[in-house]
Design an enzyme around this catalytic site. Structure first.
Site, PDB file in Angstrom:
ATOM      1  N   TYR A   1      54.726  57.123  61.195  1.00 63.56           N
ATOM      2  CA  TYR A   1      55.558  56.829  60.992  1.00 63.56           C
ATOM      3  C   TYR A   1      56.834  57.718  59.877  1.00 63.56           C
ATOM      4  CZ  TYR A   1      54.125  53.155  63.824  1.00 63.56           C
ATOM      5  OH  TYR A   1      53.406  52.400  64.908  1.00 63.56           O
TER       6      TYR A   1
ATOM      7  N   LYS B   1      42.211  29.455  42.560  1.00 61.02           N
ATOM      8  CA  LYS B   1      42.802  29.026  42.814  1.00 61.02           C
ATOM      9  C   LYS B   1      43.817  29.880  43.833  1.00 61.02           C
ATOM     10  CE  LYS B   1      46.207  31.089  39.358  1.00 61.02           C
ATOM     11  NZ  LYS B   1      46.948  30.743  38.118  1.00 61.02           N
TER      12      LYS B   1
ATOM     13  N   ARG C   1      58.511  28.244  32.233  1.00 57.88           N
ATOM     14  CA  ARG C   1      58.265  28.296  33.516  1.00 57.88           C
ATOM     15  C   ARG C   1      57.693  26.848  33.591  1.00 57.88           C
ATOM     16  NH1 ARG C   1      53.625  31.706  36.147  1.00 57.88           N
ATOM     17  NH2 ARG C   1      52.163  30.087  34.800  1.00 57.88           N
TER      18      ARG C   1
ATOM     19  N   MET D   1      50.507  49.425  61.018  1.00 59.18           N
ATOM     20  CA  MET D   1      49.175  48.086  60.564  1.00 59.18           C
ATOM     21  C   MET D   1      47.707  48.003  60.667  1.00 59.18           C
ATOM     22  SD  MET D   1      50.599  45.456  62.868  1.00 59.18           S
ATOM     23  CE  MET D   1      52.556  44.713  63.081  1.00 59.18           C
TER      24      MET D   1
HETATM   25  C1  LIG Z   1      46.076  31.464  37.292  1.00 61.54           C
HETATM   26  C2  LIG Z   1      46.095  30.675  36.044  1.00 61.54           C
HETATM   27  C3  LIG Z   1      45.340  31.454  35.232  1.00 61.54           C
HETATM   28  C4  LIG Z   1      44.627  32.008  35.108  1.00 61.54           C
HETATM   29  O1  LIG Z   1      45.177  32.808  34.766  1.00 61.54           O
HETATM   30  P1  LIG Z   1      44.391  34.938  34.503  1.00 61.54           P
HETATM   31  O2  LIG Z   1      45.251  35.930  34.674  1.00 61.54           O
HETATM   32  O3  LIG Z   1      44.214  35.507  35.852  1.00 61.54           O
HETATM   33  O4  LIG Z   1      43.181  34.961  33.894  1.00 61.54           O
HETATM   34  C5  LIG Z   1      45.024  30.368  33.305  1.00 61.54           C
HETATM   35  N1  LIG Z   1      46.101  29.726  33.172  1.00 61.54           N
HETATM   36  C6  LIG Z   1      46.567  29.006  33.898  1.00 61.54           C
HETATM   37  C7  LIG Z   1      47.529  27.991  33.631  1.00 61.54           C
HETATM   38  C8  LIG Z   1      47.283  29.476  35.224  1.00 61.54           C
HETATM   39  O5  LIG Z   1      48.009  29.130  36.155  1.00 61.54           O
END
Ligand SMILES: *Cc1c(COP(=O)(O)O)cnc(C)c1O
Length: 382
Positions: A275, A35, A135, A323
């Protein structure tokens, strides 16, 4: 010279990390989590390099469509699921596997199947249960509702409506001794056990483990492990065990972020840099300017003393991150008579400098640093 920030992506390291995961979880199938543009590494080249995995997962439908269109990958898992009947239809057409984490999604899926007179066997889905993360995921009561629904559907249509897998997610897997981990696993087992008194679940897979659980909770590996951050060579324990990096888990860093030294300045004791003039020279010293800043995704909150690597020596960043630039203390190179020149490469993290060292000095985690690299950075794949 045209200095630019560069992210070099080591695809062999990526493949090494996948084989490390296979060693750690030999009985499980692996779904590589790619992702957010493969945690900032570039989803297409990363997926191409990981074709030896059993499956891929993204968070959202658009990411899955892109992956499917460009690489013809099937059975992509959509961890966040989809949010309309129309989008379920897309999933079916493209042979994707959405996660269902709430009753609304289950209802949308049913409506989609009814309205399009499709058979239930045409959709594969994973069912997510909430074991304490609070969640996404179904509560025990909601799960029961779905199971009652199956029984009714099955008696009407004589096909199976079961998910291909039950999944859940740990909230504290990066804290190896946290009691919550055991509690979540027990609840997961109980929920499935409870449901199996109603329907035969022997063919339904289970999945709980993210990177941290792959490394520290072997009992949670089940049928599918879901590695994300460890694929990219980063320790999932960076907050709980700050002295460790991916190297301690026998992982190799995949991204090396670097740029160039674009100016060298001799400053006097008391001269302040950048800065806010937040850092002033404690003595006469030589300072270098490097062409990278928060406009490239280098964290603005990196503190004075955040390490960078130049000509194989680690030196501290001084002054605020701008930046387009940061400033670094070159005194150590002078003391050790290591030559340096404008144009030298400076490594911000990766090969020789674990990213975990930088995230700790920046009040964040490596996940965020990787995801926030901007378009201005040039990507090289090797
Ligand atoms: C992002 C995600 C993972 C991977 O998690 P990591 O900590 O990066 O290994 C696994 N399961 C779900 C449901 C996720 O959203």
């Amino acid at each position: 010279m045209r200095p630019e920030a560069k992210a070099s992506i080591n695809l062999n390291a990526l493949r090494h990390n996948l084989s490390r995961i296979k060693e750690l979880a030999p009985e499980s199938q692996i779904v590589c989590v790619i992702k957010a543009n493969a945690y900032g590494h570039g989803i297409i080249p990363v997926a191409e390099a990981l074709m030896a995995s059993d499956s891929f997962a993204v968070a959202r439908l658009d990411e899955a469509i892109d992956l499917h269109n460009r690489l013809k990958i099937e059975k992509i898992i959509i961890l966040g699921g989809v949010y309309s009947e129309e989008d379920y239809l897309k999933c079916i057409k493209l042979n994707m596997i959405p996660v269902i984490h709430c009753l609304e999604q289950f209802q949308w899926m049913q409506n989609c199947l009814k309205q399009n007179s499709l058979g239930w066997d045409e959709i594969h889905y994973w069912l997510k249960v909430d074991t304490g993360m609070h969640r996404l995921g179904l509560s025990t009561d909601e799960l029961e509702k779905i199971i009652l629904n199956y029984q009714q559907l099955e008696s009407e249509n004589a096909t199976s409506y079961l998910p291909s897998a039950f999944i859940s997610h740990f909230s504290c897997a990066d804290e190896v001794d946290n009691a919550e981990n055991k509690i979540q696993m027990e609840l997961f087992e109980q929920q499935i056990h409870h449901l199996s008194s109603w329907v035969d679940l022997s063919a339904v897979h289970k999945s709980m483990a993210n990177s941290a659980a792959i490394l520290s909770i072997p009992k949670a590996h089940y049928d599918w492990v879901r590695p994300g951050i460890m694929l990219y060579g980063v320790s999932p324990f960076e907050t709980a065990l700050p002295s460790r990096s991916g190297l301690d888990e026998q992982l190799q860093p995949v991204m090396t972020l670097s740029s160039e030294l674009i100016a060298i300045k001799k400053l006097k004791k008391g001269d302040c840099i950048g800065y806010g003039a937040t850092w002033c020279c404690p003595e006469n010293m030589t300072v270098g300017v490097v062409a990278i800043g928060y406009g490239d995704g280098y964290p603005r909150h990196a503190e004075h003393g955040t390490p960078v690597l130049i000509n194989n020596l680690e030196v501290p960043m001084v002054g605020r991150v701008s930046m387009d630039m940061i400033t670094i203390d070159l005194s150590l190179l002078e003391q050790q008579s290591v030559p340096f020149n404008v144009g030298d490469r400076v490594i911000l993290w990766g090969d020789g400098l674990p990213i975990e060292r930088v995230s700790q000095k920046s009040g964040t985690i490596a996940y965020e640093l990787l995801c926030q690299i901007t378009q201005r950075v040039h990507f090289d794949y090797e």
